[in-house]
Design a protein around this motif. Structure first.
Motif, PDB file in Angstrom:
ATOM      1  N   UNK A 362       1.037  -1.146  -0.025  1.00 54.85           N
ATOM      2  CA  UNK A 362      -0.109  -0.001  -0.020  1.00 54.85           C
ATOM      3  C   UNK A 362       0.870   1.219  -0.072  1.00 54.85           C
ATOM      4  N   UNK A 363       2.038   1.228   0.401  1.00 51.54           N
ATOM      5  CA  UNK A 363       2.964   2.314   0.488  1.00 51.54           C
ATOM      6  C   UNK A 363       3.907   2.293  -0.800  1.00 51.54           C
ATOM      7  N   UNK A 364       3.714   1.221  -1.761  1.00 50.16           N
ATOM      8  CA  UNK A 364       4.605   1.549  -2.726  1.00 50.16           C
ATOM      9  C   UNK A 364       3.720   1.338  -3.853  1.00 50.16           C
ATOM     10  N   UNK A 365       3.297   0.306  -4.510  1.00 50.75           N
ATOM     11  CA  UNK A 365       2.557  -0.110  -5.556  1.00 50.75           C
ATOM     12  C   UNK A 365       1.159   0.664  -5.811  1.00 50.75           C
ATOM     13  N   UNK A 423       5.274   6.036   1.035  1.00 49.07           N
ATOM     14  CA  UNK A 423       4.505   7.083   1.274  1.00 49.07           C
ATOM     15  C   UNK A 423       3.273   6.508   1.449  1.00 49.07           C
ATOM     16  N   UNK A 424       2.110   7.059   2.124  1.00 46.28           N
ATOM     17  CA  UNK A 424       0.677   6.838   2.013  1.00 46.28           C
ATOM     18  C   UNK A 424      -0.056   7.363   0.719  1.00 46.28           C
ATOM     19  N   UNK A 425      -1.089   6.769   0.386  1.00 50.70           N
ATOM     20  CA  UNK A 425      -1.834   6.953  -0.699  1.00 50.70           C
ATOM     21  C   UNK A 425      -2.769   8.285  -0.321  1.00 50.70           C
ATOM     22  N   UNK A 426      -3.120   9.447  -0.978  1.00 52.36           N
ATOM     23  CA  UNK A 426      -3.893  10.588  -0.489  1.00 52.36           C
ATOM     24  C   UNK A 426      -5.057  10.165   0.078  1.00 52.36           C
TER      25      UNK A 426
END
Length: 591
Positions: A362-365, A423-426
């Motif tokens: 969830x933090x990459x792809x 990073x976290x998706x918006x």
């Protein structure tokens, strides 16, 4: 109600009579066959009054003192649930030196169980090793064993119970059920105990073996042994000198000598059932203990939170509660995943690594290519469901399969992201920052997870999942597909684990494949603290969530107390052990 009576024995029809042409004695004789003949032999004379008193039974197991003597055969009869096995085990514990209210025992006791697999045989050992274990265990801990001497002694007793000589060295599970029971009887005789406790030993064995058991019981009593015998077959009590009829956990009537008959035993059992108390007091006590066990996780959480509030009153605010609960969200979700698996009498050692992989995905792809990331998470969920299929169809231990899977999840995570980052998706970051009516999103997520767990347990599929944990064979015989249910179990657990990974990304705004590693064992501890049974079939979402929150708050509590958080794991472990010890004490007192 019937016109004809058909009597079966050993798979064959032995009597076919009109209802009025056959009575109960004739039916019993037809059903028991050779066993009835063995029991109809003249009963040896009852032991004299001067025989040594070995066991005294009083309240709460009886209204007046009852003394059992050496050389007696005493039966424990009554309807199922009357307390016969419980009294037998109480005598067993008293013989070991335990203080049991209402039981005085002045001799050593040996025990023979009809539950061979559960309480009897050591499945990986030979018949000789199974026979000698009680004798060896009773000796000095530092004594040297003489294998040849032990084998010779075992052979003597195995011959006495008429076990074929060529079967003595065979693995115990290669023997028939009847021969396994003979080995257990030889074990009891070798123990040289003055009391032999029999818990339905002839259950599930053929007539010939029963006849051998009746002979062994008579011989043991003739040598001065006290035999206390619980049986599910009323006809077997015809061998006894006295028969104690139990109801609601206590002896209500004692039959002796010529007063012992099939009709007298059955009539006494039903008379006590009809005339006995309604058991409301005992039921109320059981309900109290059950309610107390269910409330314990909530009380523990309230106690920890109360201490924190006493140390820092600002915690008792929406903002303070949000800060405390933020780090607990992943553990709550992983614990619910573990709860689902524990409900099936299994343990998942890969759930933390799965949450860590979901964190990385969830933090990459999911950030770079949302559709590809969503597909990757769905593939992870599908792979988790396949674990259930593999465990069920190939009959592989869940603890081994999930441990192996944890290495796979970790390996994939390292391949995607060797070092922490991402990073976290918006939308995920926005969900983490969401605060409806001033309530922290972490509180909302925990409440939502709790409601999801409660809804699952209250649903039809939740009952089925627990049913497979309690008795998988019975569920399969009821028509439920075991493999598909196992896949569903792990799919649900994987869903909670994926949500835990997403929450880790939202909270930390980054990912680390190692971040979920500690949650695996913590989730097991939280589920146990919450009242979930590791034997399966009994789980509670509220307890599991409270257990997870309690473990999560330990670090904050230590911080407010000025104690280094290095002791966090030690305090968590100590709390788990203390809770388990308290439950064991309650169980022991109930027993």
């Amino acid at each position: 109600m019937t016109r004809r009576v058909l009597v079966m024995r050993n798979g064959r029809l032995v009597r076919d009579e009109a209802t009025g042409a056959i009575g109960v004695p004739q039916m019993i004789e037809a059903m028991a066959g050779e066993a009835a003949a063995a029991l109809s032999a003249a009963r040896p004379p009852a032991p004299s009054a001067s025989a040594a008193a070995l066991v005294t039974i009083g309240a709460p197991f009886g209204t007046a003192g009852l003394t059992l003597h050496a050389g007696e055969i005493v039966g424990l009869a009554g309807l199922e649930g009357g307390g016969q096995p419980e009294l037998l085990h109480a005598i067993r514990r008293a013989a070991r030196g335990r203080r049991i209210a209402g039981i005085t025992c002045g001799a050593k006791a040996a025990f023979v169980s009809g539950d061979r697999r559960g309480e009897g045989v050591f499945p990986l050992w030979s018949a000789i090793a199974n026979a000698t274990i009680a004798r060896i265990a009773a000796g000095p801990a530092t004594a040297w064993l003489r294998p040849a001497g032990e084998r010779a002694e075992a052979a003597r007793w195995l011959e006495a119970v008429r076990l074929p000589a060529d079967r003595a060295g065979a693995p115990i599970l290669d023997l028939s059920g009847g021969n396994q029971q003979k080995v257990l009887m030889a074990r009891a005789l070798m123990a040289e105990a003055d009391i032999i406790l029999l818990d339905d030993p002839t259950r599930g064995v053929d007539v010939a073996v029963k006849r051998e058991f009746y002979r062994l019981i008579r011989d043991a009593a003739a040598r001065g042994k006290l035999i206390v015998w619980h049986s599910s077959e009323t006809i077997e009590f015809l061998e006894c000198d006295r028969v104690c009829v139990l109801h609601d956990g206590a002896i209500r009537r004692v039959l002796a000598g010529d007063g012992i008959s099939e009709d007298a035993i059955v009539s006494s059992a039903f008379a006590e059932q009809i005339g006995g108390g309604d058991g409301r007091a005992a039921g109320g006590e059981r309900r109290f203990r059950r309610d107390w066990s269910a409330a314990a996780p909530v009380l523990i959480l309230a106690a920890i939170f109360g201490i924190i509030v006493a140390l820092n009153r600002s915690v008792a605010s929406l903002f303070g509660i949000g800060l405390l609960s933020g780090a607990a969200v992943p553990l709550v979700l992983v614990t619910l995943a573990q709860m689902v698996v524990i409900g099936g009498s299994e343990i998942d050692l890969g759930v933390g690594a799965c949450a860590g992989l979901a964190n990385v995905l969830s933090a990459t792809i999911l950030v770079r290519a949302p559709w590809a990331g969503a597909l990757a998470l769905l593939l992870l969920l599908g792979a988790y469901a396949l674990l259930g299929w593999l465990i069920q169809v190939r009959a592989m231990p869940a603890i081994v399969v999930t441990l192996g899977a944890s290495f796979i999840w970790a390996g994939i995570g390292y391949a995607l992201q060797p070092t922490p980052g991402g990073s976290a998706p918006g939308w995920l970051a926005a969900a983490s920052a969401w605060s409806p009516a001033g309530v922290s999103s972490s509180v909302v997520f925990i409440v939502a997870a709790l409601l999801g767990g409660l809804a699952l347990n209250a649903s039809r599929i939740g009952v089925v999942l627990r049913g497979f944990g309690a008795n998988p064979r019975a569920m399969a015989q009821s028509g439920w597909p075991a493999a598909r249910i196992a896949m569903l179990r792990y799919a649900i657990a994987g869903g909670f684990a994926v949500l835990a990974g997403l929450s880790m990304t939202a909270i930390n705004t980054s990912s680390d494949i190692n971040a979920g590693g500690s949650y695996t064992l913590l989730s097991i501890a939280a589920a146990v603290i919450g009242g979930c049974s590791l034997l399966g079939g009994e789980i509670t979402a509220l307890g599991a969530v409270c257990g997870a929150l309690s473990l999560s708050l330990i670090g904050s509590l230590l911080g407010f107390l000025g104690v280094s958080t290095d002791y966090n794991a030690a305090v968590q472990g100590g709390m788990l052990i203390a809770i388990l010890a308290a439950r064991e004490i309650l169980r022991w007192r109930r027993a």
